[in-house]
Design an enzyme around this catalytic site. Sequence first.
Site, PDB file in Angstrom:
ATOM      1  CG  HIS A   1      -0.235   0.499   2.466  1.00 30.31           C
ATOM      2  ND1 HIS A   1       0.261   1.200   3.511  1.00 30.31           N
ATOM      3  CD2 HIS A   1       0.214  -1.089   3.054  1.00 30.31           C
ATOM      4  CE1 HIS A   1       1.033   0.957   4.557  1.00 30.31           C
ATOM      5  NE2 HIS A   1       0.860  -0.682   4.153  1.00 30.31           N
TER       6      HIS A   1
ATOM      7  CB  CYS B   1       1.206  -3.864   5.448  1.00 32.10           C
ATOM      8  SG  CYS B   1      -0.071  -4.855   5.725  1.00 32.10           S
TER       9      CYS B   1
END
Length: 539
Positions: free
Chosen positions: A431, A450
């Site tokens: 992301h 992440c």
Amino acid sequence: MSLSSRPRFATLLRGLVLPAGLALSLSLPTAGQAQVSPFRQAVAEAVAGRGDLAPSYRARGFAGIWTGADAAAIARRNALLSALSRAGAHGLPVSRYDPEALVAKLRAARSPEERAEMDVEMTRAFLRYARDVQTGLLEPGRVVELIRREVPLRDPAETLAGFLEAEPAAFLRALAPGTLEYGRLMRARAELQRALDAGGWGPRVPETKIAAGDSGPAVVALRDRLIAMGDLAPTTSARMDAPLIAAVRAFQARNGLAVDGVVGPGTRAELNRSAEERLQSVLVAMERERWTNMERGQRHVLVNLTDFSATIIDDGQETFRTRSVIGAEASDRQTPEFSDVMEHMVINPSWYVPRSIVVGEYLPQLKRNRNAASQILITDRSGREVPRSSIDFSRYDERSFPYSMRQPPSNSNALGLVKFMFPNRYNIYLHDTPAKSLFGRESRAFSHGCVRLNDPFEFAYALLAAQEDDPEGFFRSRLATQREARVVLDAPVPVHLIYRTAFTDAEGRLQFRRDVYRRDRTIWDALARAGVAISRPAS
């Protein structure tokens, strides 16, 4: 097996290819003899109860595979024994297969029972080696819990059947990963072993800063070490001159360091790593390459955690690269290693805060100040916003807090303006992020797990180019709505999260990175326990 012992083994092996007077030759039944020879009966008894071997031998009528005097058996056993003797070239422990002991036992086998036992033992050695060289010596998840990789194990019966139908030596050579990377790592292993045999790279660089214009013993030690490593052409200069600065910069680049041409503590620590340490990293990388000995996808995304990078690979060539931020070093924030398939991206995403962050980070803040983290909405189980004024946060702890938290799309959203989804049980994805300053750091382990991308828009354009005539225009039009938009990839893209402290670049040059999560140290220790050893020069 040491290099010095190979001529002796070769002599033993040559004796096994001579058809005349073979101690292990045997007479298999002809049409006029009994249907089941004592040898075949002995083979049947030797594999009885062995579900991994019995079907393969039964399909052959319990005929031998390795111990006959015929040309096919001779070719098989000598190809196998030769491969076992060269297992060290793959970073595997020759002692695990002990080819010299196999030769001795083959020579000593006289009775049908002894020959049958040896045939079965050779098959076991073949299957053990085939698995090790093809998909690795270790089970990764048992060594490091956060390696969640599904190793592509082959069926032993199919492997043996394939071997029996193929040219033996060619089949054995093809077992190892056929990637360019594996071949380059094999060459790097040999080169580092030669450097170690020659005594290493010389004296360590002294603990002092070295910059442009400096001279003296520290510069000489730096110069000599860079020459020994192959980063600097031979020179007698004793000053930190332009060629030496360029060599330092090249060394920094291939070790993932800030490239400034100055030898400070970080650069000096990497310069002073021994040839043996680097060889350990290469051997671990070879084992890791075996764990991913599978089709990775004509187009795929490769995220090397230690390199803090994410790349798109098309037909074996890197077509896009960006910097990344990975999970922090704390054990509960480290990014796991696994492979999955990217199915879609979300433009203008909402951030659904993970439960661990809700109760571990935000709840304590909300107890002190109900207006903390005001950019994030508090929601009930149905996803409806709950006013903060209606909640007595002091009543709840980590287990009893009944609410969720969600951050709507915005420039300040924790996920930035786009996320790339490959649905997995670990809730890991790639992301954007508003925290752009972190990408300037040398080491970038800061996230909750992440992977954040430095150039997420360009990454999206590269992915969308396969299905949109104007990928940037398409992306920007969705972004301009400021509403959440899910974009499905027409052709899903495999994503591989790997961890390599040693790897080669597009030009084949060996690169090293720091063991940020200390996983490779753990893997090396496991390999050493399994018998992998580095030969050291006699003192």
